[in-house]
Design a protein around this motif. Structure first.
Motif, short mmCIF file in Angstrom:
data_model
loop_
_atom_site.label_atom_id
_atom_site.label_comp_id
_atom_site.label_asym_id
_atom_site.label_seq_id
_atom_site.Cartn_x
_atom_site.Cartn_y
_atom_site.Cartn_z
N LEU A 140 -14.71 -17.28 -8.97
CA LEU A 140 -14.67 -16.17 -9.90
C LEU A 140 -13.34 -15.41 -9.88
O LEU A 140 -12.83 -15.07 -10.92
N GLN A 141 -12.77 -15.16 -8.68
CA GLN A 141 -11.63 -14.26 -8.67
C GLN A 141 -10.95 -14.23 -7.32
O GLN A 141 -11.58 -14.33 -6.28
N SER A 142 -9.60 -14.05 -7.33
CA SER A 142 -8.81 -13.85 -6.13
C SER A 142 -7.65 -12.94 -6.49
O SER A 142 -6.98 -13.15 -7.51
N GLN A 143 -7.38 -11.91 -5.68
CA GLN A 143 -6.30 -10.97 -5.95
C GLN A 143 -5.50 -10.72 -4.67
O GLN A 143 -6.06 -10.69 -3.58
N SER A 144 -4.20 -10.52 -4.87
CA SER A 144 -3.32 -10.23 -3.75
C SER A 144 -2.34 -9.15 -4.17
O SER A 144 -1.74 -9.22 -5.25
N VAL A 145 -2.17 -8.11 -3.33
CA VAL A 145 -1.24 -7.02 -3.59
C VAL A 145 -0.37 -6.86 -2.35
O VAL A 145 -0.89 -6.78 -1.24
N THR A 146 0.95 -6.82 -2.56
CA THR A 146 1.87 -6.62 -1.45
C THR A 146 2.84 -5.51 -1.83
O THR A 146 3.37 -5.50 -2.95
N GLU A 147 3.07 -4.58 -0.91
CA GLU A 147 4.03 -3.50 -1.12
C GLU A 147 4.94 -3.41 0.08
O GLU A 147 4.48 -3.49 1.22
N SER A 148 6.23 -3.23 -0.16
CA SER A 148 7.20 -3.05 0.90
C SER A 148 8.14 -1.91 0.51
O SER A 148 8.52 -1.78 -0.64
N PHE A 149 8.50 -1.12 1.50
CA PHE A 149 9.43 -0.02 1.30
C PHE A 149 10.35 0.03 2.51
O PHE A 149 9.88 -0.07 3.64
N SER A 150 11.65 0.12 2.26
CA SER A 150 12.58 0.28 3.38
C SER A 150 13.65 1.30 3.00
O SER A 150 14.03 1.43 1.84
#
Length: 185
Positions: free
Chosen positions: A15-25
């Motif tokens: 049905l569904q797959s989600q991926s969220v990635t956040e980076s801050f430097s």
């Protein structure tokens, strides 16, 4: 129909797959150098360095529901469901360093030390304005910066700042719905 049926038996229905990635430097480096020459030819160099680094990374991943269809003992279709899963990770890094160094070539007497101390105090005020972001005011103060010319012949003040910020965000979503009734009447 046969290929669709085989695909359904092997891979099931997702049905569904989600991926969220956040980076801050963030990185900031402040450097200053004051070089002074006295009337006697003595040379004094004073250096200040300040470095700050920060990094943050976050990952989130969710998966949906999948089902597999299998033939039962009497030819009946049986379905097995697998439910959502969630994975999250975070990491932080922080680094800060300060350094001070000076060198003297020659011998300084009391009056030279006093003149150097006064110049260093005035240069510190200019540096404070510069590193606090008020470059115009720092420039105006630097133009008025004087020194005791009975003891000192020259000076050079160098101020620099390097500041970097980086933000990265990614989002990925994969959905796959396989309609079981497709191709069947």
């Amino acid at each position: 129909d046969g290929l669709q049926s085989l695909e359904q038996k092997i891979f099931g229905q997702s049905l569904q797959s989600q991926s969220v990635t956040e980076s801050f430097s963030y990185t900031r480096e402040d450097n200053s150098e004051l070089s002074i020459t006295t009337k006697d030819g003595d040379e004094v160099t004073i250096r200040f360095e300040d470095s700050t680094q920060f990094a943050f990374h976050q990952s989130l991943m969710t998966s949906g529901q999948s089902s597999e269809n299998q033939a039962g003992a009497e030819g009946e279709q049986q379905s097995t469901d697998n439910n959502f899963s969630f994975t999250a990770s975070q990491s932080y890094q922080f680094y800060q360093a300060n350094a001070f160094s000076f060198s003297v070539r020659g011998e300084l007497d009391e009056s030279e030390l006093s003149a150097i101390g006064e110049l260093v105090g005035d240069a510190a005020d200019v540096a404070d304005e510069f590193y606090n972001g008020n470059v115009e005011e720092a420039f105006n103060q630097a133009l008025k910066l004087g020194f005791d010319d009975s003891e000192l012949t020259s000076y050079a003040l160098q101020l620099s700042r390097n500041e970097q910020t980086k933000v990265i965000q990614t989002y990925e979503s994969v959905s796959h719905n396989d309609d079981m009734s497709r191709g069947q009447e």
